[in-house]
Design an enzyme around this catalytic site. Structure first.
Site, PDB file in Angstrom:
ATOM      1  N   LYS A  92      -2.669   5.395  12.320  1.00 20.70           N
ATOM      2  CA  LYS A  92      -3.445   4.210  12.004  1.00 20.70           C
ATOM      3  C   LYS A  92      -3.322   3.053  12.884  1.00 20.70           C
ATOM      4  O   LYS A  92      -3.901   2.251  13.345  1.00 20.70           O
ATOM      5  CB  LYS A  92      -3.511   3.948  10.556  1.00 20.70           C
ATOM      6  CG  LYS A  92      -4.054   5.148   9.599  1.00 20.70           C
ATOM      7  CD  LYS A  92      -4.127   4.749   8.250  1.00 20.70           C
ATOM      8  CE  LYS A  92      -2.774   4.251   7.383  1.00 20.70           C
ATOM      9  NZ  LYS A  92      -1.917   5.181   7.100  1.00 20.70           N
ATOM     10  N   ARG A 169      -6.593   1.435  -0.186  1.00 23.14           N
ATOM     11  CA  ARG A 169      -5.913   2.841  -0.552  1.00 23.14           C
ATOM     12  C   ARG A 169      -6.146   3.539  -1.601  1.00 23.14           C
ATOM     13  O   ARG A 169      -5.891   4.550  -2.253  1.00 23.14           O
ATOM     14  CB  ARG A 169      -4.412   2.536  -0.441  1.00 23.14           C
ATOM     15  CG  ARG A 169      -3.416   2.959   0.680  1.00 23.14           C
ATOM     16  CD  ARG A 169      -2.318   2.814   0.575  1.00 23.14           C
ATOM     17  NE  ARG A 169      -1.436   3.413   1.401  1.00 23.14           N
ATOM     18  CZ  ARG A 169      -0.786   3.165   2.688  1.00 23.14           C
ATOM     19  NH1 ARG A 169      -1.432   1.970   3.022  1.00 23.14           N
ATOM     20  NH2 ARG A 169       0.001   3.614   3.246  1.00 23.14           N
ATOM     21  N   ARG A 203       9.706   8.098  13.479  1.00 19.90           N
ATOM     22  CA  ARG A 203       9.349   6.761  13.719  1.00 19.90           C
ATOM     23  C   ARG A 203      10.630   5.855  14.040  1.00 19.90           C
ATOM     24  O   ARG A 203      11.638   5.887  13.329  1.00 19.90           O
ATOM     25  CB  ARG A 203       8.384   6.219  12.936  1.00 19.90           C
ATOM     26  CG  ARG A 203       7.000   6.576  12.809  1.00 19.90           C
ATOM     27  CD  ARG A 203       6.242   5.511  11.923  1.00 19.90           C
ATOM     28  NE  ARG A 203       6.344   5.769  10.659  1.00 19.90           N
ATOM     29  CZ  ARG A 203       5.421   5.501   9.972  1.00 19.90           C
ATOM     30  NH1 ARG A 203       4.067   5.583  10.274  1.00 19.90           N
ATOM     31  NH2 ARG A 203       5.423   5.529   8.335  1.00 19.90           N
ATOM     32  N   ARG A 247      12.497   2.728   9.464  1.00 18.71           N
ATOM     33  CA  ARG A 247      12.176   2.189   7.930  1.00 18.71           C
ATOM     34  C   ARG A 247      12.684   2.860   6.973  1.00 18.71           C
ATOM     35  O   ARG A 247      12.870   4.081   7.025  1.00 18.71           O
ATOM     36  CB  ARG A 247      10.404   2.342   7.846  1.00 18.71           C
ATOM     37  CG  ARG A 247       9.563   1.303   8.603  1.00 18.71           C
ATOM     38  CD  ARG A 247       8.084   1.648   8.612  1.00 18.71           C
ATOM     39  NE  ARG A 247       7.685   2.207   7.460  1.00 18.71           N
ATOM     40  CZ  ARG A 247       6.450   2.393   7.501  1.00 18.71           C
ATOM     41  NH1 ARG A 247       5.480   2.250   8.357  1.00 18.71           N
ATOM     42  NH2 ARG A 247       5.898   2.967   6.217  1.00 18.71           N
ATOM     43  N   ARG A 258       5.082   9.689  -0.535  1.00 19.14           N
ATOM     44  CA  ARG A 258       3.850   9.116   0.039  1.00 19.14           C
ATOM     45  C   ARG A 258       2.848   9.792   0.445  1.00 19.14           C
ATOM     46  O   ARG A 258       1.590   9.687   0.298  1.00 19.14           O
ATOM     47  CB  ARG A 258       4.275   8.317   1.208  1.00 19.14           C
ATOM     48  CG  ARG A 258       5.158   6.884   0.896  1.00 19.14           C
ATOM     49  CD  ARG A 258       5.980   6.479   2.122  1.00 19.14           C
ATOM     50  NE  ARG A 258       5.383   6.243   3.232  1.00 19.14           N
ATOM     51  CZ  ARG A 258       6.058   6.385   4.292  1.00 19.14           C
ATOM     52  NH1 ARG A 258       7.137   6.590   4.339  1.00 19.14           N
ATOM     53  NH2 ARG A 258       5.442   6.154   5.640  1.00 19.14           N
TER      54      ARG A 258
END
Ligand SMILES: Nc1ncnc2c1ncn2[C@@H]1O[C@H](COP(=O)(O)OP(=O)(O)O)[C@@H](O)[C@H]1O
Length: 312
Positions: A92, A169, A203, A247, A258
């Site tokens: 996103k 969300r 990531r 992260r 998640r």
């Protein structure tokens, strides 16, 4: 005993504020003020009321009455107001950021607003760290308050329009947003779950420039009529390579939590926008070189000057 008095003093103060809000909303209503302002006051009153029941929230309710959420509804008074939906790791941020450069509108990611708050040493930051590091969603009140502040400061700088990433969300967030402005388009990005986990694990962020990269080299063969997918890593330039961080919520257990929460909460939000005829479903065919031109085509846009960095 003392704690009890304090609690009741706080509840009393909140009730007083709630009563004032309702009265103000009523006055605005009777003066037949702008439709947006009426709805904003109702939303603020509802959120203030729900905050009354929260024992942990000793902060004032989210200030939806400020200029931040005075957003124009009519498309002729503004530029695009788009939303990106999609699971953690789907990309996103990458595509929202590319479109924001192309269309000249701000890219507002609620995850970034949370991380900015986490980097401060305020009491809210400790509360948020615990929630985010378990992969849970923060409360609608906190997220609406952070978004409201961001929109307010953008509005003061003359920003118009937005591409939202990570908001709404929950169905409640979608209804709050719907109560204050018109969303033109909702792009729902999709990838299979095995790819999402690999992408989240790969990531990396440059601790100096904030650039986003991905070290995952994804190559999944097509099976049972499903197409395969190939995504090359998005490697950092040499000056970022030694400064990469991961992260804290990108560990396998937290990623899975998640994804589970996303799968539980996303359907009503998708249905909300589908029923309004605003939902564009987009299955990512691969990495940026394959997906970006196809996304532009689906949006009827052209990027004649694609000089954007591979990673957002
Ligand atoms: N709209 C939101 N509502 C509640 N929590 C949010 C919202 N946006 C972000 N968060 C919190 O911030 C975290 C990071 O968000 P984000 O960067 O969008 O990550 P991702 O989409 O990869 O899960 C989320 O796991 C959640 O705790």
């Amino acid at each position: 005993m003392r704690g009890g008095c304090l609690k009741w003093a706080v509840v009393g103060w909140k009730m007083l504020k709630w009563a004032v809000t309702l009265t103000t909303g009523g006055l605005v209503w009777s003066n037949s003020f702008d439709d947006r302002v009426k709805k904003m006051n109702i939303v603020w009153a509802v959120l203030s009321f729900s905050a009354l029941t929260s024992e942990t929230d000793l902060h004032p309710p989210p200030s939806l009455s400020n200029a931040g959420l005075l957003l124009p509804r009519d498309p002729k008074d503004r530029t695009v107001q788009w939303v990106f939906l999609g699971s953690p790791g789907v990309g996103k941020g990458t595509y929202a950021s590319r479109l924001s450069h192309l269309l000249g509108v701000p890219h507002i990611a609620t995850g970034d607003l949370i991380r900015e708050e986490l980097s401060t040493s305020g009491p809210l930051s400790l509360q948020l760290a615990e929630i985010v590091n378990q992969g849970k969603l923060v409360s609608d009140e906190i997220i609406v308050s952070l978004l409201s502040k961001r929109l307010e400061s953008g509005g003061a700088k003359g920003e118009s329009g937005f591409i939202l990433d990570g908001f709404p969300r929950t169905i409640r967030q979608a209804e709050i947003l719907d109560g204050v402005t018109e969303i033109d388009l909702v792009i729902n990005l999709k990838l299979s779950e095995d790819v999402l986990v690999e992408k989240c694990l790969g990531r990396r962020i440059c601790s100096q420039c904030g650039g986003n990269f991905n070290v995952a080299n994804i190559s999944i063969k097509g099976e049972n009529g499903r197409p395969g997918i190939y995504m090359a890593p998005l490697l950092p330039p040499t000056h970022c390579a030694s400064k990469l961080i991961t992260r804290s919520d990108d560990t396998e257990a937290v990623i899975k939590e998640r994804l589970r929460i996303y799968n539980d909460t996303s359907q009503p939000v998708e249905e909300f926008y589908r029923s309004q005829g605003k939902l564009l479903e987009f299955d990512l065919p691969g990495g940026i070189p394959e997906s970006w031109p196809k996304l532009l085509q689906a949006l009827n846009l052209e990027d004649h000057d694609d000089k954007q960095p591979a990673a957002a």
